[in-house]
Write a protein that holds these residues in place. Structure first.
Motif, mmCIF file in Angstrom:
data_model
loop_
_atom_site.group_PDB
_atom_site.id
_atom_site.type_symbol
_atom_site.label_atom_id
_atom_site.label_comp_id
_atom_site.label_asym_id
_atom_site.label_seq_id
_atom_site.Cartn_x
_atom_site.Cartn_y
_atom_site.Cartn_z
ATOM 1 N N ARG A 11 -10.386 25.392 -13.806
ATOM 2 C CA ARG A 11 -11.672 25.416 -12.596
ATOM 3 C C ARG A 11 -11.458 24.470 -11.497
ATOM 4 N NH1 ARG A 11 -10.593 29.487 -10.318
ATOM 5 N NH2 ARG A 11 -12.002 28.466 -8.626
ATOM 6 N N THR A 12 -11.707 23.700 -11.056
ATOM 7 C CA THR A 12 -12.346 22.655 -9.827
ATOM 8 C C THR A 12 -13.286 21.416 -10.832
ATOM 9 O OG1 THR A 12 -11.172 23.835 -8.117
ATOM 10 C CG2 THR A 12 -12.681 21.286 -8.074
ATOM 11 N N CYS A 13 -13.012 21.010 -11.505
ATOM 12 C CA CYS A 13 -14.285 20.080 -11.752
ATOM 13 C C CYS A 13 -14.775 18.965 -11.039
ATOM 14 C CB CYS A 13 -13.213 19.175 -13.417
ATOM 15 S SG CYS A 13 -14.640 18.130 -14.179
ATOM 16 N N ARG A 14 -15.090 17.863 -11.356
ATOM 17 C CA ARG A 14 -16.480 17.912 -10.522
ATOM 18 C C ARG A 14 -16.992 15.944 -11.173
ATOM 19 N NH1 ARG A 14 -16.037 21.798 -7.743
ATOM 20 N NH2 ARG A 14 -15.949 22.514 -5.780
ATOM 21 N N ARG A 15 -17.046 16.908 -12.469
ATOM 22 C CA ARG A 15 -17.860 15.551 -12.796
ATOM 23 C C ARG A 15 -16.918 15.366 -14.628
ATOM 24 N NH1 ARG A 15 -21.793 14.018 -10.133
ATOM 25 N NH2 ARG A 15 -23.354 15.539 -9.838
ATOM 26 N N GLN A 115 -1.602 22.406 -7.589
ATOM 27 C CA GLN A 115 -1.748 23.244 -8.268
ATOM 28 C C GLN A 115 -1.175 23.199 -10.397
ATOM 29 O OE1 GLN A 115 -4.245 25.685 -8.755
ATOM 30 N NE2 GLN A 115 -3.863 26.530 -10.430
ATOM 31 N N THR A 116 0.163 22.502 -10.361
ATOM 32 C CA THR A 116 1.003 22.424 -11.322
ATOM 33 C C THR A 116 0.098 21.107 -11.908
ATOM 34 O OG1 THR A 116 3.102 22.751 -10.467
ATOM 35 C CG2 THR A 116 3.222 21.290 -12.730
ATOM 36 N N ILE A 117 0.394 20.294 -11.593
ATOM 37 C CA ILE A 117 -0.673 18.995 -12.243
ATOM 38 C C ILE A 117 -2.268 19.310 -12.685
ATOM 39 C CG2 ILE A 117 -1.888 16.645 -11.052
ATOM 40 C CD1 ILE A 117 0.575 15.847 -9.778
ATOM 41 N N GLN A 118 -2.409 20.545 -11.737
ATOM 42 C CA GLN A 118 -3.955 20.718 -12.191
ATOM 43 C C GLN A 118 -4.089 20.685 -14.021
ATOM 44 O OE1 GLN A 118 -6.587 23.046 -9.184
ATOM 45 N NE2 GLN A 118 -8.456 21.969 -10.865
ATOM 46 N N LEU A 119 -2.762 22.148 -13.709
ATOM 47 C CA LEU A 119 -3.466 22.807 -14.996
ATOM 48 C C LEU A 119 -2.267 22.487 -16.108
ATOM 49 C CD1 LEU A 119 -1.051 25.921 -13.584
ATOM 50 C CD2 LEU A 119 -3.955 26.211 -14.175
ATOM 51 N N ALA A 120 -1.300 21.391 -15.391
ATOM 52 C CA ALA A 120 -1.125 20.306 -16.801
ATOM 53 C C ALA A 120 -2.183 19.693 -17.443
ATOM 54 C CB ALA A 120 0.123 19.642 -15.827
ATOM 55 N N ALA A 121 -2.943 19.163 -16.650
ATOM 56 C CA ALA A 121 -4.085 18.400 -17.074
ATOM 57 C C ALA A 121 -4.257 19.197 -18.105
ATOM 58 C CB ALA A 121 -4.921 17.967 -15.526
ATOM 59 N N LEU A 126 -7.770 17.733 -19.298
ATOM 60 C CA LEU A 126 -8.292 16.617 -18.172
ATOM 61 C C LEU A 126 -8.755 17.554 -17.102
ATOM 62 C CD1 LEU A 126 -5.106 14.268 -18.577
ATOM 63 C CD2 LEU A 126 -7.045 13.920 -18.910
ATOM 64 N N GLY A 127 -9.873 17.398 -16.514
ATOM 65 C CA GLY A 127 -10.000 17.614 -15.104
ATOM 66 C C GLY A 127 -9.840 17.521 -13.879
ATOM 67 N N CYS A 128 -9.476 18.007 -13.067
ATOM 68 C CA CYS A 128 -8.615 17.816 -11.726
ATOM 69 C C CYS A 128 -9.575 18.702 -10.858
ATOM 70 C CB CYS A 128 -7.243 18.088 -11.438
ATOM 71 S SG CYS A 128 -6.356 17.627 -9.976
ATOM 72 N N CYS A 129 -9.782 17.480 -9.835
ATOM 73 C CA CYS A 129 -10.305 18.395 -8.035
ATOM 74 C C CYS A 129 -9.201 18.057 -7.223
ATOM 75 C CB CYS A 129 -11.815 17.853 -8.008
ATOM 76 S SG CYS A 129 -12.502 18.157 -6.347
ATOM 77 N N ILE A 130 -8.777 18.997 -6.283
ATOM 78 C CA ILE A 130 -7.694 18.792 -5.310
ATOM 79 C C ILE A 130 -8.456 18.665 -4.062
ATOM 80 C CG2 ILE A 130 -5.760 19.538 -4.391
ATOM 81 C CD1 ILE A 130 -5.119 21.486 -7.307
ATOM 82 N N PHE A 131 -8.555 17.670 -2.996
ATOM 83 C CA PHE A 131 -9.004 17.928 -1.651
ATOM 84 C C PHE A 131 -7.889 17.236 -0.901
ATOM 85 C CE2 PHE A 131 -10.835 14.525 -5.173
ATOM 86 C CZ PHE A 131 -11.109 13.609 -3.137
ATOM 87 N N LEU A 132 -8.949 18.104 -0.299
ATOM 88 C CA LEU A 132 -8.057 16.932 2.028
ATOM 89 C C LEU A 132 -8.969 16.736 2.779
ATOM 90 C CD1 LEU A 132 -5.588 17.494 3.875
ATOM 91 C CD2 LEU A 132 -6.430 19.671 4.798
ATOM 92 N N SER A 133 -10.154 16.902 1.468
ATOM 93 C CA SER A 133 -11.098 15.036 2.944
ATOM 94 C C SER A 133 -11.500 14.383 2.228
ATOM 95 C CB SER A 133 -12.945 16.266 2.069
ATOM 96 O OG SER A 133 -13.413 15.461 2.808
ATOM 97 N N LEU A 153 -2.915 15.354 0.201
ATOM 98 C CA LEU A 153 -3.722 15.804 -1.171
ATOM 99 C C LEU A 153 -3.892 14.613 -1.743
ATOM 100 C CD1 LEU A 153 -2.630 19.425 -1.471
ATOM 101 C CD2 LEU A 153 -4.290 18.938 -0.035
ATOM 102 N N VAL A 154 -5.376 14.199 -1.950
ATOM 103 C CA VAL A 154 -5.896 13.687 -2.967
ATOM 104 C C VAL A 154 -6.096 14.623 -4.445
ATOM 105 C CG1 VAL A 154 -7.090 11.812 -3.529
ATOM 106 C CG2 VAL A 154 -6.800 11.749 -1.591
ATOM 107 N N LEU A 155 -6.089 13.727 -5.172
ATOM 108 C CA LEU A 155 -6.114 14.216 -6.712
ATOM 109 C C LEU A 155 -6.769 13.531 -7.631
ATOM 110 C CD1 LEU A 155 -3.923 16.068 -6.171
ATOM 111 C CD2 LEU A 155 -3.395 16.638 -8.307
ATOM 112 N N ALA A 156 -7.871 13.942 -7.752
ATOM 113 C CA ALA A 156 -9.250 13.209 -8.808
ATOM 114 C C ALA A 156 -8.796 13.647 -10.267
ATOM 115 C CB ALA A 156 -10.738 13.444 -8.443
ATOM 116 N N LEU A 157 -8.888 12.948 -11.002
ATOM 117 C CA LEU A 157 -8.021 13.175 -12.449
ATOM 118 C C LEU A 157 -9.545 12.007 -13.209
ATOM 119 C CD1 LEU A 157 -4.739 12.682 -12.153
ATOM 120 C CD2 LEU A 157 -5.411 14.940 -12.832
ATOM 121 N N GLY A 158 -9.523 12.407 -14.959
ATOM 122 C CA GLY A 158 -10.645 12.640 -15.433
ATOM 123 C C GLY A 158 -10.846 13.793 -16.880
#
Length: 200
Positions: A11-15, A115-121, A126-133, A153-158
């Motif tokens: 799922r989208t991770c924000r922390r 989505q591929t990067i988020q699943l692989a992460a 690793l958590g991932c947040c995909i966003f357009l804002s 798109l920007v993907l935040a990862l950690g």
């Protein structure tokens, strides 16, 4: 891991657990996973810009529109910007190349890659947040993205810090996500019987 379990968990991770640092080669591996995904006409027009040093992440972070709501958070360990070549033409059914890729296929190709990067992460904790804002001009300036590339798109990862749970939408029909007293992030999803409308 069962694939449904993977999709449900990613799922989208924000922390994120800050200041742990990405293992060397992780971002290259994630982008390699995206590189081999399907894309329209096999045109391969996506390009990736990465901010992984603390300095680069700190410079990019103010361009993210959601940063203002997370004043107690220093941001992710890395940011990946998905961009697409603007000038190239898209593959048409008749074999011609006349439709700009950045206006025709960008949402499909970028969505598949993200989505591929988020699943692989998720397979590497690793958590991932995909966003357009985000502010594309600031992103372009900070990372030196050429003018012929359009940030999509920007993907935040950690390393993921928060716990996310998928729930079935309640009787009130609300799909708004929420956090409980323990900080667990709950995401209501409509049941399969509401979505699968035709089965012959």
């Amino acid at each position: 891991m069962d694939f449904l379990e993977l999709v449900t968990g990613a799922r989208t991770c924000r922390r994120f657990r800050e200041a742990e640092g990405m293992p060397a080669g992780t971002l290259d591996w994630l982008i390699e996973c995206a590189r081999v995904t399907p894309c329209g006409g096999n045109a391969q027009a996506l390009r990736f810009a990465v901010a992984e040093s603390p300095e680069a992440c700190a410079a990019v972070f103010p361009a993210l529109k959601w940063a203002g709501m997370l004043t107690d958070w220093d941001g992710p360990e890395a940011l990946v910007v998905l961009t697409m070549i603007k000038e190239r033409s898209g593959y048409e059914r008749d074999g011609s190349f006349s439709t700009p890729l950045a206006t025709h296929w960008q949402s499909f190709d970028a969505g598949i890659a993200a989505q591929t990067i988020q699943l692989a992460a998720y397979t590497r904790d690793l958590g991932c947040c995909i966003f357009l804002s985000f502010d594309p001009r600031k992103i372009r300036e900070v990372l030196g993205i050429p003018e012929n590339l359009e940030p999509l798109l920007v993907l935040a990862l950690g390393f993921q810090k928060e716990v996310r749970r998928v729930e079935t939408v309640g009787a009130d029909g609300s799909v708004k996500y929420w956090r409980d007293a323990q900080g667990v992030h709950h995401v209501p999803k409509r049941p399969l019987e509401d979505l699968l409308i035709i089965k012959k």
